[in-house]
Design a protein around this motif. Structure first.
Motif, PDB file in Angstrom:
ATOM      1  N   THR A 123       8.428  11.541  -7.506  1.00 42.99           N
ATOM      2  CA  THR A 123       8.598  12.159  -6.182  1.00 42.99           C
ATOM      3  C   THR A 123       7.990  11.220  -5.140  1.00 42.99           C
ATOM      4  OG1 THR A 123       8.470  14.305  -7.250  1.00 42.99           O
ATOM      5  CG2 THR A 123       8.229  14.304  -4.873  1.00 42.99           C
ATOM      6  N   TYR A 124       8.675  11.090  -3.999  1.00 43.60           N
ATOM      7  CA  TYR A 124       8.303  10.129  -2.958  1.00 43.60           C
ATOM      8  C   TYR A 124       7.979  10.896  -1.680  1.00 43.60           C
ATOM      9  CZ  TYR A 124      11.007   7.052  -6.062  1.00 43.60           C
ATOM     10  OH  TYR A 124      11.497   6.366  -7.146  1.00 43.60           O
ATOM     11  N   PHE A 125       7.014  10.393  -0.920  1.00 43.72           N
ATOM     12  CA  PHE A 125       6.597  11.051   0.317  1.00 43.72           C
ATOM     13  C   PHE A 125       6.600  10.011   1.446  1.00 43.72           C
ATOM     14  CE2 PHE A 125       4.931  13.408  -3.204  1.00 43.72           C
ATOM     15  CZ  PHE A 125       5.163  14.721  -2.850  1.00 43.72           C
ATOM     16  N   ALA A 126       7.129  10.392   2.619  1.00 44.65           N
ATOM     17  CA  ALA A 126       7.212   9.452   3.748  1.00 44.65           C
ATOM     18  C   ALA A 126       6.466  10.028   4.950  1.00 44.65           C
ATOM     19  CB  ALA A 126       8.678   9.192   4.108  1.00 44.65           C
ATOM     20  N   ASN A 127       5.579   9.224   5.525  1.00 48.63           N
ATOM     21  CA  ASN A 127       4.710   9.631   6.640  1.00 48.63           C
ATOM     22  C   ASN A 127       5.501   9.604   7.957  1.00 48.63           C
ATOM     23  OD1 ASN A 127       2.860   9.606   8.776  1.00 48.63           O
ATOM     24  ND2 ASN A 127       1.290   8.578   7.558  1.00 48.63           N
ATOM     25  N   GLN A 128       5.730  10.777   8.532  1.00 51.05           N
ATOM     26  CA  GLN A 128       6.568  10.868   9.731  1.00 51.05           C
ATOM     27  C   GLN A 128       5.817  10.612  11.037  1.00 51.05           C
ATOM     28  OE1 GLN A 128      10.142  11.073   9.308  1.00 51.05           O
ATOM     29  NE2 GLN A 128       9.072  10.288   7.506  1.00 51.05           N
ATOM     30  N   PHE A 129       4.473  10.591  11.004  1.00 53.37           N
ATOM     31  CA  PHE A 129       3.724  10.088  12.176  1.00 53.37           C
ATOM     32  C   PHE A 129       3.964   8.581  12.292  1.00 53.37           C
ATOM     33  CE2 PHE A 129       0.861  13.798  11.226  1.00 53.37           C
ATOM     34  CZ  PHE A 129       1.086  14.473  12.406  1.00 53.37           C
ATOM     35  N   ARG A 130       3.810   7.881  11.157  1.00 51.51           N
ATOM     36  CA  ARG A 130       4.025   6.430  11.154  1.00 51.51           C
ATOM     37  C   ARG A 130       5.468   6.110  11.544  1.00 51.51           C
ATOM     38  NH1 ARG A 130       0.570   3.266   7.645  1.00 51.51           N
ATOM     39  NH2 ARG A 130      -1.508   4.153   7.882  1.00 51.51           N
ATOM     40  N   ALA A 131       6.401   6.916  11.036  1.00 52.44           N
ATOM     41  CA  ALA A 131       7.815   6.647  11.333  1.00 52.44           C
ATOM     42  C   ALA A 131       8.067   6.759  12.839  1.00 52.44           C
ATOM     43  CB  ALA A 131       8.706   7.618  10.570  1.00 52.44           C
ATOM     44  N   PHE A 132       7.456   7.773  13.485  1.00 49.90           N
ATOM     45  CA  PHE A 132       7.661   7.920  14.931  1.00 49.90           C
ATOM     46  C   PHE A 132       7.029   6.747  15.677  1.00 49.90           C
ATOM     47  CE2 PHE A 132       6.271   9.335  19.138  1.00 49.90           C
ATOM     48  CZ  PHE A 132       7.524   9.560  19.695  1.00 49.90           C
ATOM     49  N   GLU A 133       5.790   6.395  15.279  1.00 45.08           N
ATOM     50  CA  GLU A 133       5.100   5.280  15.966  1.00 45.08           C
ATOM     51  C   GLU A 133       5.907   3.988  15.894  1.00 45.08           C
ATOM     52  OE1 GLU A 133       1.312   4.864  14.022  1.00 45.08           O
ATOM     53  OE2 GLU A 133       0.765   6.907  14.636  1.00 45.08           O
ATOM     54  N   ALA A 134       6.602   3.774  14.758  1.00 42.15           N
ATOM     55  CA  ALA A 134       7.297   2.502  14.536  1.00 42.15           C
ATOM     56  C   ALA A 134       8.747   2.513  15.042  1.00 42.15           C
ATOM     57  CB  ALA A 134       7.281   2.175  13.045  1.00 42.15           C
TER      58      ALA A 134
ATOM     59  N   PRO B 281      10.440   1.753   3.473  1.00 46.25           N
ATOM     60  CA  PRO B 281       9.508   1.685   2.342  1.00 46.25           C
ATOM     61  C   PRO B 281       8.033   1.639   2.757  1.00 46.25           C
ATOM     62  CG  PRO B 281      11.319   0.140   2.044  1.00 46.25           C
ATOM     63  CD  PRO B 281      11.522   0.758   3.390  1.00 46.25           C
ATOM     64  N   GLU B 282       7.734   1.040   3.904  1.00 47.35           N
ATOM     65  CA  GLU B 282       6.312   0.934   4.301  1.00 47.35           C
ATOM     66  C   GLU B 282       5.697   2.272   4.700  1.00 47.35           C
ATOM     67  OE1 GLU B 282       8.894  -0.584   5.747  1.00 47.35           O
ATOM     68  OE2 GLU B 282       8.594  -0.915   7.892  1.00 47.35           O
ATOM     69  N   HIS B 283       6.535   3.316   4.902  1.00 47.34           N
ATOM     70  CA  HIS B 283       5.991   4.647   5.237  1.00 47.34           C
ATOM     71  C   HIS B 283       5.848   5.528   3.988  1.00 47.34           C
ATOM     72  CE1 HIS B 283       6.793   3.316   9.206  1.00 47.34           C
ATOM     73  NE2 HIS B 283       8.061   3.638   9.257  1.00 47.34           N
ATOM     74  N   VAL B 284       6.198   4.972   2.812  1.00 49.88           N
ATOM     75  CA  VAL B 284       6.401   5.821   1.626  1.00 49.88           C
ATOM     76  C   VAL B 284       5.313   5.609   0.561  1.00 49.88           C
ATOM     77  CG1 VAL B 284       8.007   6.253  -0.306  1.00 49.88           C
ATOM     78  CG2 VAL B 284       8.904   5.891   2.007  1.00 49.88           C
ATOM     79  N   TRP B 285       4.912   6.705  -0.082  1.00 57.08           N
ATOM     80  CA  TRP B 285       4.087   6.654  -1.304  1.00 57.08           C
ATOM     81  C   TRP B 285       4.883   7.338  -2.414  1.00 57.08           C
ATOM     82  CZ3 TRP B 285       1.577  11.075  -3.706  1.00 57.08           C
ATOM     83  CH2 TRP B 285       0.829  10.717  -4.835  1.00 57.08           C
ATOM     84  N   ARG B 286       4.827   6.715  -3.616  1.00 56.67           N
ATOM     85  CA  ARG B 286       5.607   7.213  -4.759  1.00 56.67           C
ATOM     86  C   ARG B 286       4.661   7.787  -5.811  1.00 56.67           C
ATOM     87  NH1 ARG B 286       9.748   3.464  -8.231  1.00 56.67           N
ATOM     88  NH2 ARG B 286      10.216   4.967  -9.864  1.00 56.67           N
ATOM     89  N   HIS B 287       4.991   8.988  -6.297  1.00 56.08           N
ATOM     90  CA  HIS B 287       4.140   9.616  -7.306  1.00 56.08           C
ATOM     91  C   HIS B 287       4.864   9.716  -8.642  1.00 56.08           C
ATOM     92  CE1 HIS B 287       1.140  11.933  -9.204  1.00 56.08           C
ATOM     93  NE2 HIS B 287       1.915  12.966  -9.376  1.00 56.08           N
ATOM     94  N   SER B 288       4.237   9.187  -9.698  1.00 57.99           N
ATOM     95  CA  SER B 288       4.743   9.339 -11.075  1.00 57.99           C
ATOM     96  C   SER B 288       3.928  10.442 -11.725  1.00 57.99           C
ATOM     97  CB  SER B 288       4.557   8.032 -11.862  1.00 57.99           C
ATOM     98  OG  SER B 288       5.372   7.045 -11.283  1.00 57.99           O
ATOM     99  N   TRP B 289       4.605  11.470 -12.150  1.00 56.93           N
ATOM    100  CA  TRP B 289       3.934  12.708 -12.573  1.00 56.93           C
ATOM    101  C   TRP B 289       3.338  12.632 -13.970  1.00 56.93           C
ATOM    102  CZ3 TRP B 289       3.293  16.881  -9.440  1.00 56.93           C
ATOM    103  CH2 TRP B 289       4.098  16.955  -8.295  1.00 56.93           C
ATOM    104  N   ARG B 290       2.215  13.359 -14.142  1.00 54.87           N
ATOM    105  CA  ARG B 290       1.676  13.692 -15.468  1.00 54.87           C
ATOM    106  C   ARG B 290       1.468  15.203 -15.489  1.00 54.87           C
ATOM    107  NH1 ARG B 290      -3.755  10.621 -15.335  1.00 54.87           N
ATOM    108  NH2 ARG B 290      -3.098   8.585 -14.595  1.00 54.87           N
ATOM    109  N   ALA B 291       1.578  15.810 -16.677  1.00 53.93           N
ATOM    110  CA  ALA B 291       1.264  17.238 -16.764  1.00 53.93           C
ATOM    111  C   ALA B 291      -0.171  17.443 -16.279  1.00 53.93           C
ATOM    112  CB  ALA B 291       1.429  17.709 -18.203  1.00 53.93           C
TER     113      ALA B 291
END
Ligand code: SIN
Length: 283
Positions: free
Chosen positions: A133-144, A234-244
């Protein structure tokens, strides 16, 4: 408890915290502050049942019921505030939402007037190395944003599609619109101001079927394509690899998320809550 920020544009890991324990007010306040500061929090190796997941979630505010269930009844009748995200089918019936396909970039339930402000997702069973699952920071996206695009968005509102879920499935009671000008759902400003800090974030909901109110369709599509490219750089994004045992909390109003497809024969089971939000401010 330790708060360890990631090197990415958002996110932090919380260590030395057992989310199943009753927490002191100072620890709860520290978690809320950490979510405001980092927008996504990860706690590993948790062991939660449904009542403890609910109790932990309430640290972040009042629980908000899940969206309409595509199969007509809550997945967990004893816990109707908990949604199930899963591809597992038991007795011919899906135990949860979204299946095993990709979930496209989105924020949750922005098609209602007051979308949830946070979501909490707890991994019970996961196929390792799949379904990230990937998350993108929309404060950073607006600033840029390019200056012309930032100016062009001023005062514009977007219609957020209520008819489809993030797997593209038509919700019960909805019909397929002929084109995005017919999209049904809440209208929100494209740029959302955080009521606490005054900082601005892009607030796009999801791309399919979106429409910028009042613009000719072709112009709306062009502007949305540019905004989405900017929002998910990609610079606004963090990617999470899941574990139980992973527990993720994210700010739904300042972050977009998407999920990779995974092997449909593998089992993936997550329980999820969300927290009531306020109606975005229209300036
Ligand atoms: C979601 O879109 O809320 C689901 C994310 C996931 O399955 O990892």
């Amino acid at each position: 408890m330790q708060i360890i920020p990631f090197e990415a544009a958002l996110g932090a890991e919380i260590t030395e915290l057992d989310a199943a324990m009753a927490l002191a007010p100072a620890a709860k306040a520290a978690l809320r502050d950490a979510l405001d500061a980092h927008l996504v929090l990860l706690l590993r190796n948790q062991s939660l049942d449904d009542p403890t997941l609910q109790r932990f979630s309430e640290i972040f505010g009042e629980l908000d019921p899940p969206g309409p269930n595509p199969y007509g009844a809550p997945f967990l009748p004893a816990f109707p505030m908990i949604n199930v995200i899963s591809n597992i089918v038991e007795g011919g019936r899906p135990v949860g939402n979204l299946g095993a396909g990709e979930a496209v970039w989105h924020a949750d339930m922005t098609y209602i007037a007051a979308p949830p402000k946070a979501a909490i997702l707890y991994a019970i069973e996961v196929p390792e190395g799949q379904g990230d699952t990937y998350f993108a920071n929309q404060f950073r996206a607006f600033e840029a944003l390019d200056a012309d695009l930032r100016e062009a968005t001023a005062g514009l509102t977007l219609v957020h599609d209520a008819a489809h879920n993030s797997a593209g499935m038509l919700r019960r009671g909805h019909v397929e619109p002929a084109d995005p000008t017919e999209t049904v759902g809440a209208r929100h400003p494209i740029v959302r101001r955080d009521s606490r800090t005054g900082n601005r974030a892009l607030f796009l909901g999801r791309r399919p079927h979106a429409y910028i109110d009042g613009l000719p369709l072709a112009e709306s599509e062009r502007m949305l394509d540019r905004l989405w490219a900017a929002a998910t750089r990609p610079e606004h994004v963090w990617r999470h690899s899941w574990r139980a045992g992973d527990l993720l909390i994210w700010s739904n109003l300042a972050v977009l998320h998407r999920r990779d497809a995974f092997d449909a024969s593998a089992r993936r089971l997550m329980h999820r809550t969300q927290i009531k939000g306020d109606q975005p401010i229209i300036e």
